[in-house]
Enzyme design. Sequence first.
Site, mmCIF file in Angstrom:
data_model
loop_
_atom_site.group_PDB
_atom_site.id
_atom_site.type_symbol
_atom_site.label_atom_id
_atom_site.label_comp_id
_atom_site.label_asym_id
_atom_site.label_seq_id
_atom_site.Cartn_x
_atom_site.Cartn_y
_atom_site.Cartn_z
ATOM 1 N N GLU A 193 0.840 -1.198 0.000
ATOM 2 C CA GLU A 193 0.000 0.000 0.000
ATOM 3 C C GLU A 193 0.881 1.256 0.000
ATOM 4 O O GLU A 193 1.944 1.247 0.622
ATOM 5 C CB GLU A 193 -0.929 -0.001 1.220
ATOM 6 N N HIS A 209 -8.354 1.089 1.631
ATOM 7 C CA HIS A 209 -8.114 1.044 3.079
ATOM 8 C C HIS A 209 -9.019 2.041 3.808
ATOM 9 O O HIS A 209 -8.559 2.943 4.516
ATOM 10 C CB HIS A 209 -6.647 1.323 3.400
#
Length: 531
Positions: free
Chosen positions: A263, A281
């Site tokens: 990420e 997220h």
Amino acid sequence: MAPRVLISDELSTAAVQIFKDRGLEVDYQPKLGKDKDALLAVIGQYDGLAIRSATKATEKLIAAAANLKVIGRAGIGVDNVDIPAASKKGIIVMNTPFGNSITTAEHAIALMLAVARQIPEANASTHAGKWEKSRFMGVELTGKTLGVIGAGNIGGIVCDRARGLKMKVVAYDPFLGEEKAAQMGVEKVELDALLARADFITLHVPLTDQTRNILGREAIAKLKPGVRIVNCARGGLVDEAALAEALRSGHVAGAAFDVFAVEPATESPLFGLPNVVVTPHLGASTTEAQENVALQVAEQMSDYLLTGAVTNALNMPSVTAEEAKVMGPWIRLAGHLGNFVGQMTDEPIKAINVLYDGITAGMNHAALNCAVIAGILRRANPDVNLVSAPVIARERGIHVSTTRQDQSGMFEGYIKVTVVTDARERSVAGTVFSDGKPRFIQIKGITVDAEIGANMVYTTNEDVPGIIGALGRTMGENGVNIANFTLGRSHRGGEAIAILYVDDPVPEGVLDQLRRTGMFQQVKALAFDMA
């Protein structure tokens, strides 16, 4: 002079007001966390640093923080804080471990519904002016079996919500007891049974060596055909490439992911697949959650800077300044004792008993118990801290009891930790010597004098010749250096234990080699945080 606090990330203005109302000076500079050099230049002026995820509290930043006393993370994850460096400098690191629980659980339910009814694809199609009613055939959740991997705080909320949707819930969690599972209204199962039975699977465990790729290629092959998988926990729990293959083949009907192995996720094997829902997220991204964690961290930091009260600290127990001077070594010992039995215990723990003997009988047992519990649970949950540990233990239905007794032996005081499972009881005792160093003094009822090292190998065996030779030979053949060695036995020819202190973690293959000799009842690698 009033303590000064820097807020270097985006935080609720209500949190800023809390600092002001409590009499602290506060600088709200939400863009500063992204400018490492600018932050480094000013950090020495502040007593407190309030952050979210953008600010990186590195060793270099902490070294420059001449006056910093506390770092407060609004949220649970502290990957952006060098906790060992902060600990060495006496800086407390706090987080807000429970502010995001409901929000993350609700996001998991939302993703489950979205993938069941293909809502994102249907939405895009309808916006494009199409009317593809027959294309988007979904499935109901009612009556389906939901497999929950990890039934702790967030997983427990998901179980409750799923039962409200009339789903059958099965849960895999090594630390979930049968009694607690019954209270939650879920069926406790082993992982393979969950994989074979679940129509939907949702993950709610931290990323550890034990959980990494818990849904890897082998596990995915065992899944019930047509299953749908939701991950709002941590990237790396699922092998994304293997899952993508299963989605393309139709073995897995759909997936919904909020977290990814890398990420920010700009690419993933899951991207572009029509039966996959993805979000960036967003598990903690609600107004309520952001407000909750911001207010919590402001209150916690204010309490510490003004009164010395410690709440939700990851690197310090909740004790007064006076207690800390006396209890510091005993708190470290309590954590090591808990960590020992935690690493030795694979089955669900029903109860923990802590015996305090001699001088320890009059100490702050709340803080010591927290250290014991945190040590036990840390194997399954690296994010556990001295404050959240008792809450997590209660959630898992673990009964914690304390016993006090007058000095009963050769030591001025000692602590003994016993854990109870359905299969056995396991105990270890330790003391603190005059040099301030903790020692193990009894394991499984066998007297020892064992220091605590960062990397150790623990074995049990019958007291027969050849054990030391087998250990030394195997380690030597594999290039493992033994720094020290401790032995103990119940009686001649009876049960015996050995503890090896090694420089580095021992590979599992070397441990397997010891097991294959047939000379040992148990062979276990142990690791302890010596910070």
